[in-house]
Write a protein that holds these residues in place. Structure first.
Motif, PDB file in Angstrom:
ATOM      1  N   LYS A  36      13.313 -58.832  12.266  1.00 24.38           N
ATOM      2  CA  LYS A  36      14.540 -58.207  11.720  1.00 24.38           C
ATOM      3  C   LYS A  36      14.657 -56.758  12.195  1.00 24.38           C
ATOM      4  O   LYS A  36      15.742 -56.299  12.571  1.00 24.38           O
ATOM      5  N   ASP A  37      13.545 -56.044  12.189  1.00 24.12           N
ATOM      6  CA  ASP A  37      13.581 -54.634  12.607  1.00 24.12           C
ATOM      7  C   ASP A  37      13.972 -54.518  14.085  1.00 24.12           C
ATOM      8  O   ASP A  37      14.704 -53.612  14.482  1.00 24.12           O
ATOM      9  N   GLU A  38      13.439 -55.429  14.887  1.00 21.30           N
ATOM     10  CA  GLU A  38      13.775 -55.373  16.325  1.00 21.30           C
ATOM     11  C   GLU A  38      15.262 -55.665  16.548  1.00 21.30           C
ATOM     12  O   GLU A  38      15.898 -55.064  17.418  1.00 21.30           O
ATOM     13  N   ILE A  39      15.816 -56.580  15.758  1.00 23.12           N
ATOM     14  CA  ILE A  39      17.260 -56.856  15.900  1.00 23.12           C
ATOM     15  C   ILE A  39      18.050 -55.641  15.406  1.00 23.12           C
ATOM     16  O   ILE A  39      19.017 -55.208  16.047  1.00 23.12           O
ATOM     17  N   ALA A  40      17.621 -55.063  14.301  1.00 25.42           N
ATOM     18  CA  ALA A  40      18.332 -53.882  13.769  1.00 25.42           C
ATOM     19  C   ALA A  40      18.314 -52.747  14.801  1.00 25.42           C
ATOM     20  O   ALA A  40      19.285 -51.988  14.920  1.00 25.42           O
ATOM     21  N   TYR A  99      24.700 -58.983  21.019  1.00 24.45           N
ATOM     22  CA  TYR A  99      25.562 -57.794  21.070  1.00 24.45           C
ATOM     23  C   TYR A  99      26.681 -57.894  20.022  1.00 24.45           C
ATOM     24  O   TYR A  99      26.944 -56.945  19.276  1.00 24.45           O
ATOM     25  N   ALA A 100      27.316 -59.073  19.933  1.00 17.67           N
ATOM     26  CA  ALA A 100      28.430 -59.249  18.992  1.00 17.67           C
ATOM     27  C   ALA A 100      27.922 -59.282  17.554  1.00 17.67           C
ATOM     28  O   ALA A 100      28.480 -58.608  16.675  1.00 17.67           O
ATOM     29  N   ALA A 101      26.873 -60.053  17.311  1.00 21.55           N
ATOM     30  CA  ALA A 101      26.405 -60.226  15.920  1.00 21.55           C
ATOM     31  C   ALA A 101      25.919 -58.903  15.339  1.00 21.55           C
ATOM     32  O   ALA A 101      26.180 -58.589  14.171  1.00 21.55           O
ATOM     33  N   VAL A 102      25.236 -58.117  16.156  1.00 22.83           N
ATOM     34  CA  VAL A 102      24.734 -56.829  15.663  1.00 22.83           C
ATOM     35  C   VAL A 102      25.908 -55.917  15.303  1.00 22.83           C
ATOM     36  O   VAL A 102      25.872 -55.203  14.288  1.00 22.83           O
ATOM     37  N   HIS A 119      21.489 -58.067   8.983  1.00 24.70           N
ATOM     38  CA  HIS A 119      21.661 -58.082   7.531  1.00 24.70           C
ATOM     39  C   HIS A 119      22.788 -59.011   7.106  1.00 24.70           C
ATOM     40  O   HIS A 119      23.001 -59.218   5.924  1.00 24.70           O
ATOM     41  N   ARG A 120      23.533 -59.525   8.071  1.00 17.60           N
ATOM     42  CA  ARG A 120      24.674 -60.370   7.759  1.00 17.60           C
ATOM     43  C   ARG A 120      24.709 -61.542   8.741  1.00 17.60           C
ATOM     44  O   ARG A 120      24.468 -61.352   9.940  1.00 17.60           O
ATOM     45  N   GLU A 121      25.016 -62.720   8.237  1.00 19.43           N
ATOM     46  CA  GLU A 121      25.132 -63.893   9.116  1.00 19.43           C
ATOM     47  C   GLU A 121      26.488 -63.884   9.835  1.00 19.43           C
ATOM     48  O   GLU A 121      27.486 -63.415   9.291  1.00 19.43           O
ATOM     49  N   ALA A 153      19.766 -67.839  21.010  1.00 17.88           N
ATOM     50  CA  ALA A 153      19.805 -66.602  20.215  1.00 17.88           C
ATOM     51  C   ALA A 153      19.361 -66.887  18.782  1.00 17.88           C
ATOM     52  O   ALA A 153      18.598 -66.110  18.175  1.00 17.88           O
ATOM     53  N   ALA A 154      19.819 -68.021  18.241  1.00 18.24           N
ATOM     54  CA  ALA A 154      19.425 -68.380  16.868  1.00 18.24           C
ATOM     55  C   ALA A 154      17.921 -68.639  16.798  1.00 18.24           C
ATOM     56  O   ALA A 154      17.241 -68.193  15.863  1.00 18.24           O
ATOM     57  N   ARG A 155      17.384 -69.336  17.803  1.00 20.07           N
ATOM     58  CA  ARG A 155      15.928 -69.605  17.818  1.00 20.07           C
ATOM     59  C   ARG A 155      15.131 -68.306  17.942  1.00 20.07           C
ATOM     60  O   ARG A 155      13.972 -68.220  17.548  1.00 20.07           O
ATOM     61  N   MET A 156      15.787 -67.284  18.520  1.00 19.56           N
ATOM     62  CA  MET A 156      15.106 -65.982  18.686  1.00 19.56           C
ATOM     63  C   MET A 156      15.192 -65.124  17.426  1.00 19.56           C
ATOM     64  O   MET A 156      14.722 -63.992  17.408  1.00 19.56           O
TER      65      MET A 156
END
Ligand SMILES: Cc1ncc(COP(=O)(O)O)c(C=O)c1O
Ligand SMILES: N[C@@H](CCOP(=O)(O)O)C(=O)O
Length: 465
Positions: A40-44, A236-239, A245-247, A266-269
């Motif tokens: 989660k932190d890496e995605i944030a 890029y879009a989801a972030v 923090h949001r689906e 992306a989901a598997r990642m």
């Protein structure tokens, strides 16, 4: 990072190996041995990064030792400098919950540029000091062809033989390919469908008479590097919409199952993807497979969304491999059965697993036209017929209204201006990048839909190993 074949019978390769190989030698498709996972932190931490920096952060999870970070960064920066929007793939809001992810700001106005601008540079990087020459054999229903030709025209180490189904691509798509006069580019119009062209391409990879003399590779989504580059825009879009923090849900106009498979990756990642909506036109093999287990190839019917006129979806094999527990022998038996009969019943347990992530819709020509009109009149946005199919499915999907739904806008409306004009009364103008397209001379060779004719054409012109 090592890559294995979905059929279990080809050597595992590193990133450089799979990029240059294209299809695996056992006829399978390469996938990473394990899906890399971001915390989660890496995605944030992706929040606020430019598109190119996001691409670097994601791609380096797949490239391993094959390419030093500094080179990877340089190639990515160069690839996305050719886009005419500062965000590369901007998000556009349509209403309270629907967004478009515009993937058509590259040189040939379709999402294929996102991966092929990068893949062209990767080929060059891997080949330049290796004394090797690649023969690219590709099949296109219109967009891969022009993006690959644009990315590879005039490059020293590569010849391109691009097959398109004669009369089944738009006039803009055809001219984007056939007006490129570089000596390393060969356009072939075959009588038949995209499926026939793709089958010939795959057959050529297994033809030892060809592979012993020429180093064949792929620019279609057969090539893992294509999908890797497409994973980036989901992050890029989801972030931008609040992940991790949001689906976020994505609706993807689908034909060869490459783009939506990138969303699955992306989901598997670790990206919180609430749902992947697989939107097909009336060539609906994927909708039938996901909704009823019926993966059987009907005849291909020409539509106003010609790039999706596909009934054998190459990348579905990559999903089936995961659904079959990554059992190469089981997958080989399934794919051989499909090749022989063009029919496959997806077992109930595999369907149930797929249903956890995917929903599918079939959008007919009337609904596509209505959605083009809705976008134009209610949301002030002229979209293309493929995007309209994605948007129709997005609007039909039964999802928690708090979840934003992103439809992938896969092509610029001007590529399909006749269909857009028929539905909306508005004729989209060709962007300046394509000015003069209709004044240039065309060059292509028409061949029968016959493997031997295509093979002989390629081998008479390709550069030997
Ligand atoms: C404009 C457009 N939209 C959608 C698709 C379908 O994408 P995929 O084949 O990756 O499912 C294609 C073809 O690839 C396309 O060219
Ligand atoms: N719609 C595609 C078909 C080929 O798909 P690919 O993603 O496997 O290259 C096209 O426009 O050619």
């Amino acid at each position: 990072m090592r890559y294995i074949s979905t059929r279990g019978g080809a050597p595992a390769l590193d990133f450089r190996g799979v990029t240059l190989a294209g299809l695996a030698s056992d006829g399978g498709l390469y996938v990473p041995e394990e899906w890399p996972v971001l915390s989660k932190d890496e995605i944030a931490a992706l929040s606020g990064l430019s598109y190119a920096d996001t691409a670097f952060a994601i791609c380096r999870r797949f490239t391993g030792d094959s390419i030093p970070d500094a080179d990877l960064k340089r190639l990515i920066d160069e690839a996305y400098a050719s886009f005419d929007h500062a965000a590369v793939t901007p998000l556009v809001q349509l209403d309270a919950r629907h967004f478009l992810l515009e993937l058509f700001h590259g040189p040939t106005l379709a999402f294929k540029d996102v991966a092929l601008q990068f893949l062209g540079l990767l080929f060059e990087h891997f080949l330049k000091d290796a004394g090797r020459h690649l023969t690219i054999v590709g099949a296109t229903s219109g967009d891969t062809g022009s993006a690959a030709i644009q990315a590879l025209a005039g490059r020293e180490h590569v010849d391109v033989f691009m097959l398109h189904p004669e009369g089944r691509v738009s006039d803009v798509q055809r001219r984007q390919m056939t007006t490129v006069m570089a000596p390393n580019i060969h356009n072939i119009a075959i009588s038949g469908t995209f499926d026939d062209a793709q089958a010939m391409v795959k057959r050529m990879f297994g033809d030892t008479d060809v592979t012993s003399r020429f180093e064949i590779s792929a620019v279609n989504s057969i090539n893992w590097a294509r999908l890797m580059a497409q994973v980036v825009y989901y992050f890029y879009a989801a972030v931008r919409l609040g992940a991790p923090h949001r689906e976020v849900a994505f609706s993807v106009p689908t034909g060869n199952f490459g783009d939506v498979f990138a969303g699955y990756v992306a989901a598997r990642m670790g990206l919180p993807v609430a749902r992947l909506i697989v939107a097909t036109n009336i060539n609906d093999i994927l909708h039938r497979a996901l909704s009823a287990g019926d993966y059987s190839a009907g005849t291909v019917t020409p539509t106003a969304a010609p790039s999706m006129d596909i009934q054998v979806s190459s990348n579905f094999e990559r999903l089936l491999f995961d659904l079959a527990g990554r059992d190469g022998a089981k997958l080989t038996a399934m794919m051989q059965a499909f090749d022989a009969s063009k029919m496959l019943e997806i077992p109930a347990d595999m369907r149930a697993q797929a249903a956890e992530r995917f929903t599918s819709y079939r959008v007919d020509e009337d609904e596509m036209a209505l959605t083009l009109r809705w976008a134009s009149e209610m949301a002030g946005n002229i979209i293309d017929p493929h995007t309209a199919i994605g948007l129709a499915a997005a609007r039909a999907a039964d999802l928690d209204p708090a979840i934003p739904v992103v439809t992938l806008a896969t092509a610029h409306p001007a590529k399909f201006r006749d269909a857009v004009e028929r539905a909306t009364g508005v004729r989209p103008v060709l962007p300046a990048r394509l000015s003069g397209l209709f004044d240039r001379e065309e060059s292509f060779t028409s061949l029968p839909g016959d493997y031997a004719a295509v093979r002989d054409f390629v081998t008479a012109r390709a550069t030997p190993r």
